[in-house]
Design a protein around this motif. Structure first.
Motif, PDB file in Angstrom:
ATOM      1  N   VAL A  34      -0.651 -47.834 -21.377  1.00  9.22           N
ATOM      2  CA  VAL A  34      -1.429 -48.181 -20.056  1.00  9.22           C
ATOM      3  C   VAL A  34      -1.572 -46.804 -19.210  1.00  9.22           C
ATOM      4  CG1 VAL A  34      -1.548 -49.172 -17.878  1.00  9.22           C
ATOM      5  CG2 VAL A  34      -0.878 -50.592 -20.111  1.00  9.22           C
ATOM      6  N   LEU A  35      -0.661 -46.261 -19.097  1.00 14.28           N
ATOM      7  CA  LEU A  35      -0.434 -45.008 -18.237  1.00 14.28           C
ATOM      8  C   LEU A  35      -1.477 -43.912 -18.911  1.00 14.28           C
ATOM      9  CD1 LEU A  35       3.286 -44.593 -17.382  1.00 14.28           C
ATOM     10  CD2 LEU A  35       1.362 -45.448 -15.680  1.00 14.28           C
ATOM     11  N   ALA A  36      -1.586 -43.799 -20.346  1.00 19.72           N
ATOM     12  CA  ALA A  36      -2.355 -42.695 -21.032  1.00 19.72           C
ATOM     13  C   ALA A  36      -4.014 -43.243 -20.960  1.00 19.72           C
ATOM     14  CB  ALA A  36      -2.002 -42.873 -22.345  1.00 19.72           C
ATOM     15  N   LEU A  37      -4.252 -44.560 -20.445  1.00 25.99           N
ATOM     16  CA  LEU A  37      -5.638 -44.871 -20.595  1.00 25.99           C
ATOM     17  C   LEU A  37      -6.568 -43.829 -19.586  1.00 25.99           C
ATOM     18  CD1 LEU A  37      -5.442 -48.846 -20.472  1.00 25.99           C
ATOM     19  CD2 LEU A  37      -6.302 -47.524 -22.358  1.00 25.99           C
ATOM     20  N   PRO A  38      -7.562 -43.362 -20.109  1.00 22.91           N
ATOM     21  CA  PRO A  38      -8.472 -42.435 -19.200  1.00 22.91           C
ATOM     22  C   PRO A  38      -8.746 -42.816 -17.512  1.00 22.91           C
ATOM     23  CG  PRO A  38      -9.601 -42.956 -21.208  1.00 22.91           C
ATOM     24  CD  PRO A  38      -8.235 -43.661 -21.259  1.00 22.91           C
ATOM     25  N   ASP A  39      -9.027 -44.149 -17.729  1.00 21.50           N
ATOM     26  CA  ASP A  39      -9.470 -44.713 -16.448  1.00 21.50           C
ATOM     27  C   ASP A  39      -8.185 -45.236 -15.610  1.00 21.50           C
ATOM     28  OD1 ASP A  39     -12.054 -44.264 -16.813  1.00 21.50           O
ATOM     29  OD2 ASP A  39     -12.554 -46.205 -18.009  1.00 21.50           O
ATOM     30  N   PHE A  40      -7.368 -45.371 -16.093  1.00 19.21           N
ATOM     31  CA  PHE A  40      -5.924 -45.658 -15.444  1.00 19.21           C
ATOM     32  C   PHE A  40      -5.879 -44.742 -14.256  1.00 19.21           C
ATOM     33  CE2 PHE A  40      -1.721 -46.691 -14.387  1.00 19.21           C
ATOM     34  CZ  PHE A  40      -1.625 -48.009 -14.101  1.00 19.21           C
ATOM     35  N   ASP A  41      -5.568 -45.373 -12.824  1.00 21.42           N
ATOM     36  CA  ASP A  41      -5.130 -44.363 -11.869  1.00 21.42           C
ATOM     37  C   ASP A  41      -4.347 -45.309 -10.845  1.00 21.42           C
ATOM     38  OD1 ASP A  41      -5.091 -42.301 -10.170  1.00 21.42           O
ATOM     39  OD2 ASP A  41      -6.829 -42.803  -9.121  1.00 21.42           O
ATOM     40  N   ASP A  42      -3.048 -45.505 -10.999  1.00 22.51           N
ATOM     41  CA  ASP A  42      -2.044 -46.207 -10.271  1.00 22.51           C
ATOM     42  C   ASP A  42      -0.746 -45.685 -10.529  1.00 22.51           C
ATOM     43  OD1 ASP A  42      -1.368 -48.019  -8.490  1.00 22.51           O
ATOM     44  OD2 ASP A  42      -1.847 -49.850  -9.570  1.00 22.51           O
ATOM     45  N   ASP A  43       0.258 -46.033  -9.319  1.00 20.26           N
ATOM     46  CA  ASP A  43       1.660 -45.466  -9.360  1.00 20.26           C
ATOM     47  C   ASP A  43       2.220 -46.006 -10.550  1.00 20.26           C
ATOM     48  OD1 ASP A  43       4.156 -44.805  -8.799  1.00 20.26           O
ATOM     49  OD2 ASP A  43       3.826 -45.297  -6.811  1.00 20.26           O
ATOM     50  N   PRO A  44       2.682 -45.068 -11.564  1.00 21.37           N
ATOM     51  CA  PRO A  44       3.562 -45.369 -12.609  1.00 21.37           C
ATOM     52  C   PRO A  44       4.640 -46.358 -12.197  1.00 21.37           C
ATOM     53  CG  PRO A  44       3.018 -43.187 -12.496  1.00 21.37           C
ATOM     54  CD  PRO A  44       2.667 -43.631 -11.334  1.00 21.37           C
ATOM     55  N   ASN A  45       5.249 -46.312 -10.952  1.00 27.12           N
ATOM     56  CA  ASN A  45       6.412 -47.302 -10.733  1.00 27.12           C
ATOM     57  C   ASN A  45       6.022 -48.485 -10.170  1.00 27.12           C
ATOM     58  OD1 ASN A  45       8.214 -44.836 -11.207  1.00 27.12           O
ATOM     59  ND2 ASN A  45       7.438 -43.891  -9.160  1.00 27.12           N
ATOM     60  N   HIS A  46       4.765 -48.822 -10.115  1.00 27.13           N
ATOM     61  CA  HIS A  46       4.406 -50.324  -9.780  1.00 27.13           C
ATOM     62  C   HIS A  46       4.178 -51.345 -10.821  1.00 27.13           C
ATOM     63  CE1 HIS A  46       2.820 -48.611  -5.659  1.00 27.13           C
ATOM     64  NE2 HIS A  46       3.901 -48.762  -5.722  1.00 27.13           N
ATOM     65  N   SER A  47       4.938 -50.760 -12.109  1.00 25.93           N
ATOM     66  CA  SER A  47       4.881 -51.768 -12.887  1.00 25.93           C
ATOM     67  C   SER A  47       5.979 -52.418 -13.242  1.00 25.93           C
ATOM     68  CB  SER A  47       4.319 -51.144 -14.454  1.00 25.93           C
ATOM     69  OG  SER A  47       5.495 -50.116 -14.867  1.00 25.93           O
ATOM     70  N   GLY A  48       5.977 -53.685 -13.949  1.00 26.28           N
ATOM     71  CA  GLY A  48       7.144 -54.404 -14.165  1.00 26.28           C
ATOM     72  C   GLY A  48       7.070 -55.402 -15.172  1.00 26.28           C
ATOM     73  N   GLU A  49       7.981 -55.940 -15.547  1.00 26.44           N
ATOM     74  CA  GLU A  49       7.833 -56.873 -16.660  1.00 26.44           C
ATOM     75  C   GLU A  49       6.664 -57.912 -16.558  1.00 26.44           C
ATOM     76  OE1 GLU A  49      10.921 -59.772 -18.993  1.00 26.44           O
ATOM     77  OE2 GLU A  49      11.791 -58.110 -18.366  1.00 26.44           O
ATOM     78  N   LYS A  50       6.871 -58.796 -15.355  1.00 24.37           N
ATOM     79  CA  LYS A  50       5.636 -59.480 -15.252  1.00 24.37           C
ATOM     80  C   LYS A  50       4.162 -59.043 -15.635  1.00 24.37           C
ATOM     81  CE  LYS A  50       8.247 -62.601 -12.440  1.00 24.37           C
ATOM     82  NZ  LYS A  50       8.245 -64.075 -12.592  1.00 24.37           N
TER      83      LYS A  50
END
Length: 64
Positions: A34-50
């Motif tokens: 997900v982090l490697a997707l070219p259009d992804f631009d969000d804080d990597p730390n905001h992901s979680g298991e859910k």
């Protein structure tokens, strides 16, 4: 894209990795993809298991 764009992320992953079974993918790798997707631009730390579970479920739906 942001973490909350579950459907958009799932579609991008489906198109980027068409031969991958999302059920066989662990969450560590899924997060990295997900982090490697070219259009992804969000804080990597905001992901979680859910969120990762929701992305995985949406990706599975894309397979159908």
């Amino acid at each position: 894209m942001r973490w909350t764009d579950i459907s958009d992320i799932a579609i991008e992953l489906f198109e980027t990795h068409p031969d991958v079974d999302p059920l066989a993918l662990n969450f560590v790798d899924l997060r990295q993809w997900v982090l490697a997707l070219p259009d992804f631009d969000d804080d990597p730390n905001h992901s979680g298991e859910k969120i990762l579970e929701a992305i995985q479920a949406a990706w599975i739906e894309e397979l159908d």
